[in-house]
Scaffold this active site. Structure first.
Site, PDB file in Angstrom:
ATOM      1  N   LYS A 105      -3.275   3.608 -16.493  1.00 36.64           N
ATOM      2  CA  LYS A 105      -2.920   2.595 -15.504  1.00 36.64           C
ATOM      3  C   LYS A 105      -1.818   1.716 -16.094  1.00 36.64           C
ATOM      4  O   LYS A 105      -1.997   1.075 -17.130  1.00 36.64           O
ATOM      5  CB  LYS A 105      -4.136   1.758 -15.149  1.00 36.64           C
ATOM      6  CG  LYS A 105      -3.882   0.694 -14.092  1.00 36.64           C
ATOM      7  CD  LYS A 105      -5.031  -0.294 -13.962  1.00 36.64           C
ATOM      8  CE  LYS A 105      -6.285   0.352 -13.439  1.00 36.64           C
ATOM      9  NZ  LYS A 105      -7.345  -0.666 -13.179  1.00 36.64           N
ATOM     10  N   ILE A 124      -1.308   9.822  -9.917  1.00 32.83           N
ATOM     11  CA  ILE A 124      -2.598  10.149  -9.294  1.00 32.83           C
ATOM     12  C   ILE A 124      -3.162   8.982  -8.493  1.00 32.83           C
ATOM     13  O   ILE A 124      -4.210   9.102  -7.875  1.00 32.83           O
ATOM     14  CB  ILE A 124      -3.637  10.616 -10.336  1.00 32.83           C
ATOM     15  CG1 ILE A 124      -3.855   9.530 -11.405  1.00 32.83           C
ATOM     16  CG2 ILE A 124      -3.216  11.916 -10.967  1.00 32.83           C
ATOM     17  CD1 ILE A 124      -4.955   9.897 -12.394  1.00 32.83           C
ATOM     18  N   GLY A 125      -2.460   7.841  -8.496  1.00 30.70           N
ATOM     19  CA  GLY A 125      -2.967   6.723  -7.723  1.00 30.70           C
ATOM     20  C   GLY A 125      -2.050   5.523  -7.809  1.00 30.70           C
ATOM     21  O   GLY A 125      -1.180   5.435  -8.680  1.00 30.70           O
ATOM     22  N   LYS A 126      -2.256   4.595  -6.862  1.00 25.92           N
ATOM     23  CA  LYS A 126      -1.489   3.349  -6.840  1.00 25.92           C
ATOM     24  C   LYS A 126      -2.401   2.223  -6.393  1.00 25.92           C
ATOM     25  O   LYS A 126      -3.367   2.436  -5.677  1.00 25.92           O
ATOM     26  CB  LYS A 126      -0.282   3.445  -5.894  1.00 25.92           C
ATOM     27  CG  LYS A 126       0.872   4.243  -6.462  1.00 25.92           C
ATOM     28  CD  LYS A 126       2.128   4.060  -5.616  1.00 25.92           C
ATOM     29  CE  LYS A 126       3.321   4.740  -6.267  1.00 25.92           C
ATOM     30  NZ  LYS A 126       4.581   4.499  -5.529  1.00 25.92           N
ATOM     31  N   GLY A 127      -2.067   1.020  -6.823  1.00 31.11           N
ATOM     32  CA  GLY A 127      -2.845  -0.145  -6.429  1.00 31.11           C
ATOM     33  C   GLY A 127      -2.040  -1.404  -6.624  1.00 31.11           C
ATOM     34  O   GLY A 127      -0.834  -1.369  -6.891  1.00 31.11           O
ATOM     35  N   GLY A 128      -2.707  -2.573  -6.491  1.00 28.92           N
ATOM     36  CA  GLY A 128      -2.026  -3.833  -6.650  1.00 28.92           C
ATOM     37  C   GLY A 128      -1.462  -4.031  -8.039  1.00 28.92           C
ATOM     38  O   GLY A 128      -0.489  -4.750  -8.244  1.00 28.92           O
ATOM     39  N   VAL A 173      -1.079   4.656 -11.399  1.00 27.12           N
ATOM     40  CA  VAL A 173      -1.941   5.376 -12.334  1.00 27.12           C
ATOM     41  C   VAL A 173      -1.396   6.789 -12.502  1.00 27.12           C
ATOM     42  O   VAL A 173      -1.084   7.472 -11.519  1.00 27.12           O
ATOM     43  CB  VAL A 173      -3.400   5.435 -11.821  1.00 27.12           C
ATOM     44  CG1 VAL A 173      -4.278   6.171 -12.833  1.00 27.12           C
ATOM     45  CG2 VAL A 173      -3.936   4.039 -11.587  1.00 27.12           C
ATOM     46  N   ASP A 203     -15.108  -6.486  -6.767  1.00 25.55           N
ATOM     47  CA  ASP A 203     -14.256  -5.629  -5.942  1.00 25.55           C
ATOM     48  C   ASP A 203     -14.896  -4.252  -5.756  1.00 25.55           C
ATOM     49  O   ASP A 203     -14.257  -3.217  -5.927  1.00 25.55           O
ATOM     50  CB  ASP A 203     -12.869  -5.492  -6.566  1.00 25.55           C
ATOM     51  CG  ASP A 203     -11.811  -5.050  -5.548  1.00 25.55           C
ATOM     52  OD1 ASP A 203     -12.069  -5.176  -4.335  1.00 25.55           O
ATOM     53  OD2 ASP A 203     -10.743  -4.589  -5.966  1.00 25.55           O
TER      54      ASP A 203
END
Length: 919
Positions: A621, A599-603, A607, A717
């Site tokens: 996460k 459902i998501g991606k980040g540094g 997720v 952030d």
């Protein structure tokens, strides 16, 4: 000197020679064609063009003197297909007006999918292109059977190519944003005749033009492009049209043509229609009549975007006025408009016109003395991008495998797309909302040599791998054991050394893996060759590995404990608290169903959506080993979430700290993040009231961190991607990996300057566009740094723009909005998707709050508590406005249907106009 006609005829005659004669004269043709271009072509060729004469002999490059465009053969763009010439019946001289690239073609009798790969100069993901494909059958195969086939751009259907007759030239154009640094144009055989193509052209576009509410979720396929009021034009003005569009001259018996020989200024207009197009216009015979255009589509759900070009070409007298409105199917869409003399403007609908029947009416206002005009119009049909390209890591892996082993030429385009046209030997798993994943690779008997590429190990969803009957050498790689979903592995018939990893043998003995390897690769003991005795050495190997693993784990945990204690002693880190919320890695696997739903991606990593035993949905996460956000930040977030509790902060459920596996588990937010919700890709639209409520929710969360926590916490952030939306659209702050206590426990790092604000000196962390410039330059952090970031978020909510606006060049949202505020141009500031439905005073007050929050000096910014109070007043004003509206009051609002550049070019003629909004 050669005559123009002679050179033209001579060059076309050469084009129509058979391939052998064409090749033998190859040295002469480019010379003569270049000479023709130098003599007769006006204007410079545009940079960034890709112009391909499909089917021409290899290295046969020339300049078309009619257009001044340099064409190249297609050998550098595709490895498959056969070059053919059209029948002489349809060629020159029987067809003297035939464009040069249409005399030959490339046919694809083999393979279901054949693709051209275009690599534009400076191209990257998100670059906007106009791509044009042309087809002339011309009975090239002598069968006189008209084919029908599909044309795809990357993985999505562009057009169905079909012909009325053998001489019918089919040309189709599409405007689309690139999904990677290359573009694939694919022809798909659906059993109705052999696909072919005559010419393929790509033109880079300014990213600020042809924008739609869909953004990157749809492409625009040309329906009509009309040069209004002109009937004698060539339709193509390559030396004057930087986008090399083809305009169809169009007029009506009930219209009069008006024109000018003067230059028309289009500097403020990114669409830049060529002078020959914009200098002519049409108007109705009878000044009281509307100027109308209508069209019909095939489906009731068709979506259209219309781009109308206006420039006043007549010098009006003082007692003359030209002012008009524009309606679609009887509904007012734009106006009143008053075109500026010798200045071009482009008007377009920000939301699609949906339906089967469409009618555009341009009619004069009551106070106008002259009829309306129209210079040109473009009509595009939105093509929804329903399919996603292959998961990027999978695509990169198989492309590397292709390069390593020189796999056959049929591996072109996207590995899994279009759906059901995956590369030969690959099988893919398709999902409605997720990119396709490669689950099977079958390269048996392909003549592969060398070692087994490490890229196979990057296909993390692979269930089946067959590399049998090749010439592979080297050891059986250890990375194969990392393929968690592998159910079938066949390495037989190679010359591999070493032994299969023990874990794979264990999985095979347990019936979880169908393992096929040569006898010498089974295990290190000679008794292994006797299959009846294989259990003993396998179990021994497993026990040895288990003992060694336990020892290593104990040693690793001991070292981690010592390091953690050391970190705690020097204030650089703390062990994670509260073991009652700790989950094992096995439990995380169970919660996420083996990481099925991304459902998501980040540094930090990825997720996943998950489900607890009681059915509660959660977000998990996972810290990636290659994460740019280290374990320290991960622990910081877990520790902070343990001790903060507020309705506008994401609720923390637990964490996993199991060896090298680290995860955070928190509440699932059904509507994702604010960034995606605000984007033009989203099909959802937020009212002004809802935007204020989201801003207030986020402000309440930050106010709690700054003033409700002891010690106070600075988020560091704050951005739209870190504001999550629940099923009920409640907003909550997320992602605390960069957060810091403030003041620090270590008072030696805290200063108290004369302005009364305390700050802590620290490494600069945050996201470009949201980062407080004072913090960035001084490295001095205080709570006002969050206030600045929140001010940028508030500007995004008001304008619908990104923090960094990418058009001709990148611009910060504050730079973009400041001159519009100075002009008082609220219509160009506010997100066009609000359609003017807002209280103007409420928006102005919110703008004041946003700009006050983003002043360069932190001492002049308000505290979060004051920002919150002001936003609540904005909401009260909007609610009062809504109550008045529902009680039947009528009010005037600004028409907000222009793009900012278009509004600026028109508003110099007329004052900002308010009209009652039709509800």
């Amino acid at each position: 000197m050669f005559s123009k006609t002679y050179l033209h005829n001579f060059s076309i005659s050469l084009i129509h020679l058979d391939r052998e004669r064409k090749m033998s004269l190859g040295f002469l043709v480019p010379l003569l064609l270049s000479l023709a271009a130098l003599v007769f072509v006006h204007g410079q060729l545009q940079t960034g063009y890709i112009s391909i004469d499909c089917g021409s002999p290899e290295n046969f490059n020339y300049i078309d003197y009619d257009t001044g465009i340099s064409y190249a053969s297609d050998g550098a763009y595709i490895d498959t297909g056969i070059n053919k010439n059209i029948s002489s019946k349809y060629a020159y001289p029987n067809n003297p007006n035939l464009a040069l690239p249409l005399s030959d073609l490339r046919s694809f009798p083999y393979g279901n999918k054949n693709c051209y790969t275009l690599a534009p100069t400076g191209g990257r993901k998100g670059s906007l292109y106009l791509i044009r494909a042309s087809f002339l059958y011309g009975n090239y195969d002598g069968e006189d059977k008209l084919p029908e086939f599909d044309l795809y751009l990357d993985v999505n259907l562009w057009s169905v190519v079909k012909f009325r007759n053998a001489s019918n030239v089919v040309t189709t154009e599409i405007i689309s944003a690139a999904v990677s640094d290359t573009v694939s144009v694919c022809l798909v055989n659906k059993g109705l005749g052999t696909p072919f193509i005559s010419a393929l052209e790509l033109r880079p576009l300014n990213s600020s033009v042809y924008s739609t509410e869909f953004g990157s979720t749809a492409s625009l396929v040309l329906f009509k492009r009309l040069d209004i009021g002109y009937v004698n034009g060539t339709g193509r003005y390559s030396s004057d049209d930087i986008y090399d569009r083809i305009w169809s001259p169009y007029n009506s018996a009930s219209w009069d043509m008006v024109s000018t020989s003067s230059a028309i200024n289009s500097n403020e207009n990114g669409y830049k229609a060529p002078l020959q197009v914009i200098c002519t216009a049409a108007m109705p015979h009878n000044a009281s009549d509307p100027l109308e255009l209508s069209w019909t589509s095939d489906e009731d759900t068709s979506k259209f975007y219309v781009y109308m070009y206006f420039a006043e070409v007549q010098q009006l007298e003082k007692n003359q006025t030209r002012k008009f409105n524009i309606s679609w199917n009887g509904s007012l869409m734009f106006g009143p408009l008053a075109p500026r003399y010798l200045y071009a403007a482009t008007i377009s609908n920000s939301e699609a016109f949906i339906g089967k029947e469409h009618r555009i009416s341009i009619y004069r206002t009551r106070d106008a003395t002259l009829p309306p005009i129209l210079n040109a119009i473009e009509i595009y049909m939105a093509k929804q991008l329903e399919e996603l390209p292959t998961f990027s890591e999978d695509a990169d892996a198989v492309l590397d495998i292709k390069r390593t082993y020189q796999v056959n030429k049929s591996w072109v385009g996207d590995p899994c797309g279009p759906k059901n046209y995956s590369w030969e030997g690959l099988k893919c798993n398709y999902s409605v909302s997720l990119p396709p994943r490669i689950i099977s690779v079958n390269l048996t008997s392909r003549g592969l040599s060398g070692m087994i590429s490490a890229s196979f190990g990057n296909l993390s969803s692979m269930e089946s791998l067959d590399l049998s009957k090749n010439h592979l050498t080297g050891p059986v790689p250890e990375f194969l054991k990392e393929l968690k979903f592998l159910k079938f592995l066949n390495l037989e018939g190679n010359r591999l050394s070493g032994y299969v990893p023990t874990e794979l043998v264990v999985r095979a003995r347990a019936g979880l893996l169908n393992l096929r390897v040569d006898e010498q690769n089974r295990c290190g003991s000679g008794s292994c060759k006797n299959k009846k005795k294989i259990v003993v050495p396998v179990v021994a190997s497993v026990l040895s590995a288990l003992v060694l693993s336990v020892a290593l784990i104990m040693l690793y945990r001991l070292r981690r404990k010592r390091k953690s204690e050391a970190d705690s002693s020097n204030g650089e880190g703390r062990p994670l608290p509260s073991k009652k919320r700790k989950f094992t890695y096995a439990e995380v696997l169970n919660i996420t169903k083996n990481f099925q739903d991304v459902i998501g991606k980040g540094g930090f990593g990825t997720v996943y959506r998950g489900d607890m035993k009681d059915g509660t949905q959660v977000a998990v996460k996972i810290l990636s080993p290659s994460s740019t956000q280290g374990s320290k930040e991960f622990k910081t977030e877990a520790e902070l979430l343990m001790r903060v509790h507020h309705g506008n902060l994401v609720s923390f459920i637990g964490y996993c700290d199991d060896g090298s596996n680290m995860a955070l588990i928190y509440e699932y937010m059904a509507n994702g993040n604010l960034k995606d919700y605000l984007s033009y890709r989203s099909s959802n639209s937020l009212s002004w009231e809802m935007r204020l409520r989201i801003a207030i929710d986020a402000a309440q969360g930050l106010e709690y961190l700054h003033h409700g926590c002891k010690p106070p916490i600075i988020h560091r952030d704050v951005k739209t991607a870190n504001i999550l939306l629940s099923e009920n659209m409640d907003a909550k702050i997320a992602d605390f990996g960069l957060s810091r206590d403030f003041p620090s426990d270590d008072q030696s790092h805290v200063d108290f300057p004369s302005d009364g604000q305390s700050h802590v000196e620290t490494t600069v962390m945050g996201t470009r566009g949201y980062l407080d410039p004072e913090y960035y330059s001084s490295r001095r952090l205080n709570e006002k740094s969050d206030v600045y970031s929140f001010g940028v978020v508030l500007l995004e909510l008001i304008t619908g723009q990104h923090a960094i606006i990418r058009k001709d060049e990148s611009m910060h949202i504050i730079q973009w909005v400041s001159p519009l505020i100075e002009r008082g141009d609220i219509g160009s500031i506010v997100d066009q998707r609000l359609h003017g439905e807002f209280d103007v005073n409420s928006v102005w007050k919110a703008l004041d709050v946003a700009m006050a929050s983003t002043t360069p000096s932190s001492v002049h910014r308000a505290a979060m508590s004051s920002v919150l109070t002001e936003l609540k007043q904005c909401l009260d004003m909007e609610l009062s406005h809504n109550r008045e509206r529902t009680q039947g009051f009528s009010e005037e609002i600004y028409v907000g249907s222009y793009n900012s550049t278009e509004m600026s070019s028109i508003s110099t003629v007329t004052e900002p106009i308010t009209i009652p909004f039709a509800r």
